[in-house]
Design an enzyme around this catalytic site. Structure first.
Site, PDB file in Angstrom:
ATOM      1  N   THR A  90      19.156 -39.620   0.409  1.00  0.00           N
ATOM      2  CA  THR A  90      18.931 -38.997  -0.899  1.00  0.00           C
ATOM      3  C   THR A  90      20.195 -38.269  -1.360  1.00  0.00           C
ATOM      4  O   THR A  90      20.565 -38.316  -2.532  1.00  0.00           O
ATOM      5  CB  THR A  90      17.734 -38.015  -0.822  1.00  0.00           C
ATOM      6  OG1 THR A  90      16.584 -38.768  -0.441  1.00  0.00           O
ATOM      7  CG2 THR A  90      17.471 -37.321  -2.137  1.00  0.00           C
ATOM      8  N   GLU A 107       0.840  -1.215   0.000  1.00  0.00           N
ATOM      9  CA  GLU A 107       0.000   0.000   0.000  1.00  0.00           C
ATOM     10  C   GLU A 107       0.865   1.251   0.000  1.00  0.00           C
ATOM     11  O   GLU A 107       0.590   2.230  -0.701  1.00  0.00           O
ATOM     12  CB  GLU A 107      -0.911   0.032   1.236  1.00  0.00           C
ATOM     13  CG  GLU A 107      -1.807  -1.175   1.423  1.00  0.00           C
ATOM     14  CD  GLU A 107      -1.144  -2.294   2.229  1.00  0.00           C
ATOM     15  OE1 GLU A 107       0.058  -2.568   2.019  1.00  0.00           O
ATOM     16  OE2 GLU A 107      -1.846  -2.889   3.059  1.00  0.00           O
ATOM     17  N   THR A 110       7.947 -41.269   5.238  1.00  0.00           N
ATOM     18  CA  THR A 110       7.235 -42.064   6.242  1.00  0.00           C
ATOM     19  C   THR A 110       7.238 -41.338   7.587  1.00  0.00           C
ATOM     20  O   THR A 110       6.201 -41.248   8.250  1.00  0.00           O
ATOM     21  CB  THR A 110       7.911 -43.455   6.400  1.00  0.00           C
ATOM     22  OG1 THR A 110       7.978 -44.068   5.119  1.00  0.00           O
ATOM     23  CG2 THR A 110       7.132 -44.352   7.344  1.00  0.00           C
TER      24      THR A 110
HETATM   25  C1  AOF Z   1       0.415  -4.904   4.710  1.00  0.00           C
HETATM   26  N1  AOF Z   1       0.991  -4.770   3.474  1.00  0.00           N
HETATM   27  O1  AOF Z   1       2.519  -5.310   1.954  1.00  0.00           O
HETATM   28  C2  AOF Z   1       2.542  -6.495   3.964  1.00  0.00           C
HETATM   29  C3  AOF Z   1       1.904  -6.672   5.227  1.00  0.00           C
HETATM   30  O2  AOF Z   1       7.822  -6.203   9.776  1.00  0.00           O
HETATM   31  P1  AOF Z   1       6.862  -5.410   8.956  1.00  0.00           P
HETATM   32  O3  AOF Z   1       6.635  -4.032   9.447  1.00  0.00           O
HETATM   33  O4  AOF Z   1       7.182  -5.435   7.474  1.00  0.00           O
HETATM   34  O5  AOF Z   1       5.435  -6.117   9.118  1.00  0.00           O
HETATM   35  C4  AOF Z   1       5.250  -7.417   8.686  1.00  0.00           C
HETATM   36  C5  AOF Z   1       3.816  -7.824   8.913  1.00  0.00           C
HETATM   37  O6  AOF Z   1       2.947  -6.935   8.227  1.00  0.00           O
HETATM   38  C6  AOF Z   1       3.521  -9.203   8.352  1.00  0.00           C
HETATM   39  O7  AOF Z   1       3.720 -10.236   9.297  1.00  0.00           O
HETATM   40  C7  AOF Z   1       2.053  -9.074   7.978  1.00  0.00           C
HETATM   41  O8  AOF Z   1       1.224  -9.225   9.101  1.00  0.00           O
HETATM   42  C8  AOF Z   1       1.979  -7.640   7.494  1.00  0.00           C
HETATM   43  N2  AOF Z   1       2.357  -7.612   6.075  1.00  0.00           N
HETATM   44  N3  AOF Z   1       0.838  -5.874   5.528  1.00  0.00           N
HETATM   45  O9  AOF Z   1      -0.486  -4.150   5.065  1.00  0.00           O
HETATM   46  C9  AOF Z   1       2.024  -5.516   3.070  1.00  0.00           C
HETATM   47  N4  AOF Z   1       3.615  -7.250   3.587  1.00  0.00           N
HETATM   48 ZN    ZN Z   2       1.303  -2.457   6.097  1.00  0.00          ZN
END
Ligand code: AOF
Ligand code: ZN
Length: 369
Positions: free
Chosen positions: A196, A51, A300
């Site tokens: 593997t 955003e 497994t």
């Molecule tokens: C959003 N838009 O593009 C993403 C979100 O460590 P930060 O500040 O980058 O926050 C990571 C958290 O923010 C992630 O675990 C998820 O909950 C949210 N990601 N949120 O509004 C985004 N990548």
């Molecule tokens: Zn955000």
């Protein structure tokens, strides 16, 4: 209109594949006067959220009164970046369309509430299933505390995944190999057992399709991995972790560390490495999804310990008459309804049949989002 814009947001989101984990892949689209006027995505872990990227790319007066379409609830927390929901409200966006809530306990509905409290209309649930599928590792790891686990193997019509002994033999065809590499790039880690490595000397990277190679994980209780194996000599340093027993001697471990290989020690139980500890350690390292690629002992063990969500089984039109099966003969798991699987997809890849199953229990968990 919203579905079309959300599909675009999801394809934007996927541009972050391999670069944002353990964060989700997020894409955002802006609509004004029924026209798409901008798009952006979360580019790398720690970077601007989708955003914020989108808002940065357009002048304020264009953003005002527009509709934002994004495949995850905008965040409400001060993380590596300030909350997206506040930024959206500040810029005068009047409507926000989301696929799902963010399961992260720091957000979990607060982003949507923050927008609604500021008079912004929020439309929820657009392309919900696709959005969950794209970020299934992120959703699952947030909700269940362990990575999403896919077990993948190729077998003959008579159920053999390999010849007996150390003989190398390809079961599936080349088109299936390409599909395997696609599966690899959709996971944060690929995991195999030491047998593997000793038999196949695999590279475990993504090379037949474009994409970022995941972390490579080897379960090796006695630390038998040869320093001259391709995984160890591999150019992608820092991308290999070997899990070994707590009884493994220091000298062997130090030798590998000198070669840039990360070694982790976990408990042993019934002569096998503790898989729950293993996957939990991987989760702590930011792994949200694991592709288990064999061999039989490993497959497994993951099934016996109930550590799997999806199965990707390839059936190749060959009959071997002898050889190893995917699950060992002594194999026993309790027959419970929730252990059963649902068939999600059948593919015919140049005469190899791929069956994609998901455990009922996992489907139920994902439905709670
Ligand atoms: C959003 N838009 O593009 C993403 C979100 O460590 P930060 O500040 O980058 O926050 C990571 C958290 O923010 C992630 O675990 C998820 O909950 C949210 N990601 N949120 O509004 C985004 N990548
Ligand atoms: Zn955000």
């Amino acid at each position: 209109m919203f579905r079309k814009a959300m599909s675009l947001a999801l394809s934007e989101a996927e541009k972050g594949l391999g670069k944002v984990s353990p964060n989700p892949m997020v894409g955002a689209v802006l609509i004004k006067n029924r026209k798409i006027i901008g798009k952006a995505f979360h580019k790398r872990f720690g970077g601007l959220h989708a955003e914020a990227e989108l808002i940065k790319s357009l002048p304020d007066k264009i953003i005002k009164n527009a509709t934002l379409v994004v495949n995850l609830e905008p965040c409400s927390h001060y993380g590596k970046t300030p909350p997206c929901s506040l930024l959206i409200a500040d810029k005068g966006i009047k409507k926000v369309v989301v696929s799902t809530k963010d399961p992260n306990p720091l957000v979990s509905g607060r982003g949507i509430r923050c927008l609604e409290n500021r008079g912004i209309r929020v439309v929820k649930g657009i392309c919900r299933e696709e959005a969950i599928e794209v970020n299934r590792g992120f959703f699952f790891a947030q909700m269940e505390g362990r990575p999403f686990i896919t077990i993948k193997y190729a077998q003959t019509i008579d159920g053999r995944i390999a010849f007996p002994g150390k003989k190398r033999y390809r079961i599936s065809n080349f088109s299936s190999l390409i599909y395997t590499h696609t599966l690899r790039k959709y996971h944060d880690a690929i995991l195999v057992g030491i047998e593997t490595v000793l038999t196949d000397d695999p590279l475990l990277n993504v090379r037949h399709v474009d994409g970022v190679s995941p972390l490579k994980v080897v379960l090796d209780s006695g630390l038998r991995i040869p320093p001259e194996s391709r995984l160890v000599r591999n150019e992608e340093k820092g991308k290999v972790i070997i899990f070994t027993s707590k009884r493994t001697g220091k000298r062997k471990i130090e030798e590998l560390i000198k070669l840039n290989i990360r070694v982790e020690q976990v408990d042993e139980q019934n002569g096998k490495l503790n898989l729950l500890q293993t996957v939990n350690k991987l989760k702590e390292s930011g792994i949200t999804s694991i592709l288990v690629e064999g061999g039989a002992r490993i497959i497994t063990s993951f099934i016996e310990d109930d550590l799997y969500d999806d199965l990707e089984v390839c059936i190749s039109p060959k009959i071997l008459g002898e050889g190893i099966r995917a699950t060992a003969d002594h194999f026993k798991v309790p027959i419970r309804y929730e252990n059963q699987m649902r068939l999600l997809k059948i593919k015919n890849i140049s005469n190899d049949v791929w069956l994609h199953y998901r455990k009922i229990k996992t489907i139920n968990i994902m439905e709670k989002i």
